[in-house]
Design a protein around this motif. Sequence first.
Motif, PDB file in Angstrom:
ATOM      1  N   MET A   1     -19.910  75.288 -30.699  1.00 36.38           N
ATOM      2  CA  MET A   1     -21.148  74.553 -30.419  1.00 36.38           C
ATOM      3  C   MET A   1     -20.814  73.213 -29.778  1.00 36.38           C
ATOM      4  O   MET A   1     -19.887  72.515 -30.203  1.00 36.38           O
ATOM      5  CB  MET A   1     -21.921  74.316 -31.720  1.00 36.38           C
ATOM      6  N   GLU A   2     -21.549  72.868 -28.733  1.00 34.71           N
ATOM      7  CA  GLU A   2     -21.287  71.617 -28.038  1.00 34.71           C
ATOM      8  C   GLU A   2     -21.651  70.424 -28.911  1.00 34.71           C
ATOM      9  O   GLU A   2     -22.649  70.443 -29.638  1.00 34.71           O
ATOM     10  CB  GLU A   2     -22.093  71.549 -26.735  1.00 34.71           C
ATOM     11  N   SER A   3     -20.822  69.375 -28.822  1.00 33.79           N
ATOM     12  CA  SER A   3     -21.115  68.153 -29.563  1.00 33.79           C
ATOM     13  C   SER A   3     -22.235  67.399 -28.878  1.00 33.79           C
ATOM     14  O   SER A   3     -22.240  67.242 -27.648  1.00 33.79           O
ATOM     15  CB  SER A   3     -19.865  67.271 -29.631  1.00 33.79           C
ATOM     16  N   LEU A   4     -23.188  66.926 -29.663  1.00 36.96           N
ATOM     17  CA  LEU A   4     -24.321  66.191 -29.110  1.00 36.96           C
ATOM     18  C   LEU A   4     -23.984  64.707 -28.981  1.00 36.96           C
ATOM     19  O   LEU A   4     -23.157  64.167 -29.722  1.00 36.96           O
ATOM     20  CB  LEU A   4     -25.554  66.386 -29.994  1.00 36.96           C
ATOM     21  N   SER A   5     -24.678  64.062 -28.061  1.00 37.08           N
ATOM     22  CA  SER A   5     -24.420  62.650 -27.756  1.00 37.08           C
ATOM     23  C   SER A   5     -25.157  61.741 -28.741  1.00 37.08           C
ATOM     24  O   SER A   5     -26.186  61.144 -28.435  1.00 37.08           O
ATOM     25  CB  SER A   5     -24.842  62.342 -26.318  1.00 37.08           C
ATOM     26  N   ILE A   6     -24.611  61.660 -29.957  1.00 37.43           N
ATOM     27  CA  ILE A   6     -25.142  60.795 -30.999  1.00 37.43           C
ATOM     28  C   ILE A   6     -23.978  59.980 -31.551  1.00 37.43           C
ATOM     29  O   ILE A   6     -22.914  60.520 -31.846  1.00 37.43           O
ATOM     30  CB  ILE A   6     -25.791  61.605 -32.145  1.00 37.43           C
ATOM     31  N   GLY A   7     -24.153  58.671 -31.667  1.00 40.61           N
ATOM     32  CA  GLY A   7     -23.085  57.814 -32.167  1.00 40.61           C
ATOM     33  C   GLY A   7     -23.588  56.865 -33.235  1.00 40.61           C
ATOM     34  O   GLY A   7     -24.720  56.376 -33.172  1.00 40.61           O
ATOM     35  N   TYR A   8     -22.723  56.611 -34.223  1.00 40.20           N
ATOM     36  CA  TYR A   8     -23.077  55.726 -35.332  1.00 40.20           C
ATOM     37  C   TYR A   8     -22.052  54.611 -35.449  1.00 40.20           C
ATOM     38  O   TYR A   8     -20.837  54.855 -35.430  1.00 40.20           O
ATOM     39  CB  TYR A   8     -23.115  56.497 -36.652  1.00 40.20           C
ATOM     40  N   GLY A   9     -22.530  53.373 -35.560  1.00 36.11           N
ATOM     41  CA  GLY A   9     -21.634  52.265 -35.858  1.00 36.11           C
ATOM     42  C   GLY A   9     -21.216  52.321 -37.320  1.00 36.11           C
ATOM     43  O   GLY A   9     -21.841  52.990 -38.138  1.00 36.11           O
ATOM     44  N   ARG A  10     -20.140  51.602 -37.653  1.00 39.00           N
ATOM     45  CA  ARG A  10     -19.707  51.578 -39.053  1.00 39.00           C
ATOM     46  C   ARG A  10     -20.782  50.921 -39.916  1.00 39.00           C
ATOM     47  O   ARG A  10     -21.662  50.239 -39.399  1.00 39.00           O
ATOM     48  CB  ARG A  10     -18.386  50.830 -39.166  1.00 39.00           C
ATOM     49  N   PRO A  11     -20.731  51.103 -41.226  1.00 36.73           N
ATOM     50  CA  PRO A  11     -21.747  50.478 -42.092  1.00 36.73           C
ATOM     51  C   PRO A  11     -21.815  48.970 -41.856  1.00 36.73           C
ATOM     52  O   PRO A  11     -20.790  48.297 -41.734  1.00 36.73           O
ATOM     53  CB  PRO A  11     -21.244  50.800 -43.495  1.00 36.73           C
ATOM     54  N   HIS A  12     -23.015  48.453 -41.789  1.00 38.03           N
ATOM     55  CA  HIS A  12     -23.202  47.038 -41.507  1.00 38.03           C
ATOM     56  C   HIS A  12     -23.189  46.223 -42.790  1.00 38.03           C
ATOM     57  O   HIS A  12     -23.300  46.768 -43.898  1.00 38.03           O
ATOM     58  CB  HIS A  12     -24.536  46.822 -40.794  1.00 38.03           C
ATOM     59  N   LEU A 331     -28.147  57.349 -29.160  1.00 36.82           N
ATOM     60  CA  LEU A 331     -28.212  58.741 -28.762  1.00 36.82           C
ATOM     61  C   LEU A 331     -28.634  58.839 -27.305  1.00 36.82           C
ATOM     62  O   LEU A 331     -29.377  57.980 -26.802  1.00 36.82           O
ATOM     63  CB  LEU A 331     -29.159  59.540 -29.649  1.00 36.82           C
ATOM     64  N   VAL A 332     -28.117  59.843 -26.631  1.00 33.94           N
ATOM     65  CA  VAL A 332     -28.431  60.102 -25.228  1.00 33.94           C
ATOM     66  C   VAL A 332     -29.323  61.333 -25.196  1.00 33.94           C
ATOM     67  O   VAL A 332     -28.950  62.387 -25.727  1.00 33.94           O
ATOM     68  CB  VAL A 332     -27.153  60.329 -24.399  1.00 33.94           C
ATOM     69  N   THR A 333     -30.498  61.194 -24.584  1.00 34.39           N
ATOM     70  CA  THR A 333     -31.500  62.260 -24.678  1.00 34.39           C
ATOM     71  C   THR A 333     -31.976  62.736 -23.316  1.00 34.39           C
ATOM     72  O   THR A 333     -31.848  62.032 -22.307  1.00 34.39           O
ATOM     73  CB  THR A 333     -32.724  61.766 -25.471  1.00 34.39           C
ATOM     74  N   ASP A 334     -32.576  63.930 -23.330  1.00 37.32           N
ATOM     75  CA  ASP A 334     -33.246  64.417 -22.137  1.00 37.32           C
ATOM     76  C   ASP A 334     -34.664  63.849 -22.097  1.00 37.32           C
ATOM     77  O   ASP A 334     -35.044  63.020 -22.941  1.00 37.32           O
ATOM     78  CB  ASP A 334     -33.246  65.946 -22.100  1.00 37.32           C
ATOM     79  N   ARG A 338     -34.645  64.991 -26.720  1.00 37.55           N
ATOM     80  CA  ARG A 338     -33.632  65.755 -27.448  1.00 37.55           C
ATOM     81  C   ARG A 338     -32.236  65.296 -27.048  1.00 37.55           C
ATOM     82  O   ARG A 338     -31.956  65.127 -25.852  1.00 37.55           O
ATOM     83  CB  ARG A 338     -33.783  67.247 -27.152  1.00 37.55           C
ATOM     84  N   PRO A 339     -31.329  65.111 -28.011  1.00 40.43           N
ATOM     85  CA  PRO A 339     -29.956  64.713 -27.667  1.00 40.43           C
ATOM     86  C   PRO A 339     -29.289  65.739 -26.756  1.00 40.43           C
ATOM     87  O   PRO A 339     -29.448  66.950 -26.956  1.00 40.43           O
ATOM     88  CB  PRO A 339     -29.259  64.635 -29.032  1.00 40.43           C
ATOM     89  N   VAL A 340     -28.557  65.259 -25.764  1.00 37.20           N
ATOM     90  CA  VAL A 340     -27.853  66.126 -24.818  1.00 37.20           C
ATOM     91  C   VAL A 340     -26.386  66.217 -25.212  1.00 37.20           C
ATOM     92  O   VAL A 340     -25.879  65.387 -25.976  1.00 37.20           O
ATOM     93  CB  VAL A 340     -27.997  65.589 -23.372  1.00 37.20           C
ATOM     94  N   PRO A 341     -25.655  67.216 -24.715  1.00 39.54           N
ATOM     95  CA  PRO A 341     -24.218  67.316 -25.032  1.00 39.54           C
ATOM     96  C   PRO A 341     -23.425  66.162 -24.421  1.00 39.54           C
ATOM     97  O   PRO A 341     -23.867  65.501 -23.475  1.00 39.54           O
ATOM     98  CB  PRO A 341     -23.815  68.659 -24.393  1.00 39.54           C
TER      99      PRO A 341
END
Length: 601
Positions: A1-12, A331-334, A338-341
């Motif tokens: 399954m392709e990884s989606l373009s979602i990113g999380y910073g470390r806990p603030h 996140l990078v979306t269409d 929706r998040p894109v790969p």
Amino acid sequence: MESLSIGYGRPHQDGAVLDLFTSWAHRTPDAPALIDGERTYSYAELDRLADRTAEALRGKVGPGDLLGVCLGHSVALAAVTLAAAKLGAVHLPLGPRPGESRLRAVAEQLRPACLVGAPDLLPPGGEQLALDLPEPGVVAALTSGEQVDVPAGTHYAVLTSGSTGTPKAVAVTEPALGALLQWYRELTGLGPGERHSLLIGVAFDPHVMELWAGLTSGAALVVAPEAVRWDSGALTDWWREAGITAAVLPTPLAEPVLGRPWPDGLALRHLTIGGDRLRRAPGPEVTATVHNAYGPAEATVTTTVHTMAPGGDHGAGAPPIGLPIAGAVVLVTDEAGRPVPHGVAGELRIGGRGLAAGYLDPELTARRFVGAPEGVEGTDRVYRTGDRVVMRPDGVLEFHGRLDDQVKVSGVRIEPAEVEAAFERDPRVRRAVVAAEQAPAGGVRLLAFVQVEEHEGGGTGTDQDAESARLLDAVRPWLPEQAVPSAVRLVDRFPLDANGKVDRRALLAAEPVRPAAQDGDTPVERTVLKLCRELTGRPELGPADNFLASGGNSLAAARLLEALESEYGIRLRAPLVLRQPDLRAVARLVEERVAALTATA
């Protein structure tokens, strides 16, 4: 399954704002808080100034009230900013000269409870209070009428550009600002004994980070002289003389700094850059760690950062905008949200701790701050940036321009950022900005404004025209013909808007007045000139101008051939027309064909 373009910073980590300043004022009362030229104000002195200012306004400005501040970099600005926080008021930085129309729009649309600044700048009418500040003539003008609703917990509001020309006011809460400052202090190691520059334009939201980062860390803020804001050489010399250890720069000023020789003896350890797309990595002589920061005002100044250590190999091309900071969700979306790969371009949406409360306009807030897609953690809503980005497999984001900057030229969608990147492949080009304008004959034409390396300006028209033609020739192989600008203008510097970004409207407004168009010597020349002026949108074209170099392309050439066939009954081939050195030669070619047709009739 392709990884989606979602990113999380470390806990603030949460961080206080006003309480931290007050703590330093008690722990290190004699430490320098603000240095302005020869005058130094300690933490205790600045705290007392803020208390006096707050007392003068108490009962007239209260919690949740908008307090507009029309001041430049000074101790008065710092004291009024602190006073607003002490009163629980919402600080609205407008800059020392916000402009009459902008100030009127603020007064009419937002109706702040109070405006602080020079008396001749503020709107007439209403009660005025003189404030006991080192900067003489500063008054508080109280206004009447009910202000717009401000979201609960708002610490400051900042104006950001609106596509309609009307500025939008973004409301940022204290927890969001506190978390940002905590991250920035950790990033830079800012603390007692450090010196942070106070340089960013007051109306530009990174100024808020700059000012509060110094005041909440025990470090000293140092006011930058006016001259260094436009001169990279003077800036680096001032850094050395003032002992600056951390600084923030807008991208247009930072780029020449990164490429020039640095003076010996700089104490600067961290340089954070933001506000526009960074085109170049630090040069080998840069001795500070450079952070390419990205973030809209709607997400509290900074959302992602890409750090470049001194002396490293940072690769060719523009640096990426990096990874999310602590507490941020990206996140990078269409188009459907929706998040894109990974590796697929889309719109950047931002959520997390730094998200603003919204705009001081509920309808606009509802359009741009939307629900987070299913499966995204750590945020229930996201801000639609309108920025086009790509997330690499390692999670790093690359900036690819604005979605709303796309223009159609001859039916083809063009990304100005891609045209700019094509120009910047040329080693002679320091920076390129491409703007679109309506052509006089209809449609859209592109203009490229180019800053070349070591260009001093003031050259003759012939020199400038020759250099522009060379740059245009160099860029053609990289672009579809519809994306080749109609003209290239050489500039020494780029005008900036109130948010520190290149002001494309100002560039277009400053377009030089071209010499009066020269008419042709024959009826055919005059007809050819008329048609070419309409097709290229350049009414100044003369007989000696080249069709291609003047913005003509194959589509325009096809239309020209159709018009000539309709007018004279002759058929010409596009390659033959495009090979002609100038429009006089095109007219001569038409005359020859008309004569040959007449002879055989």
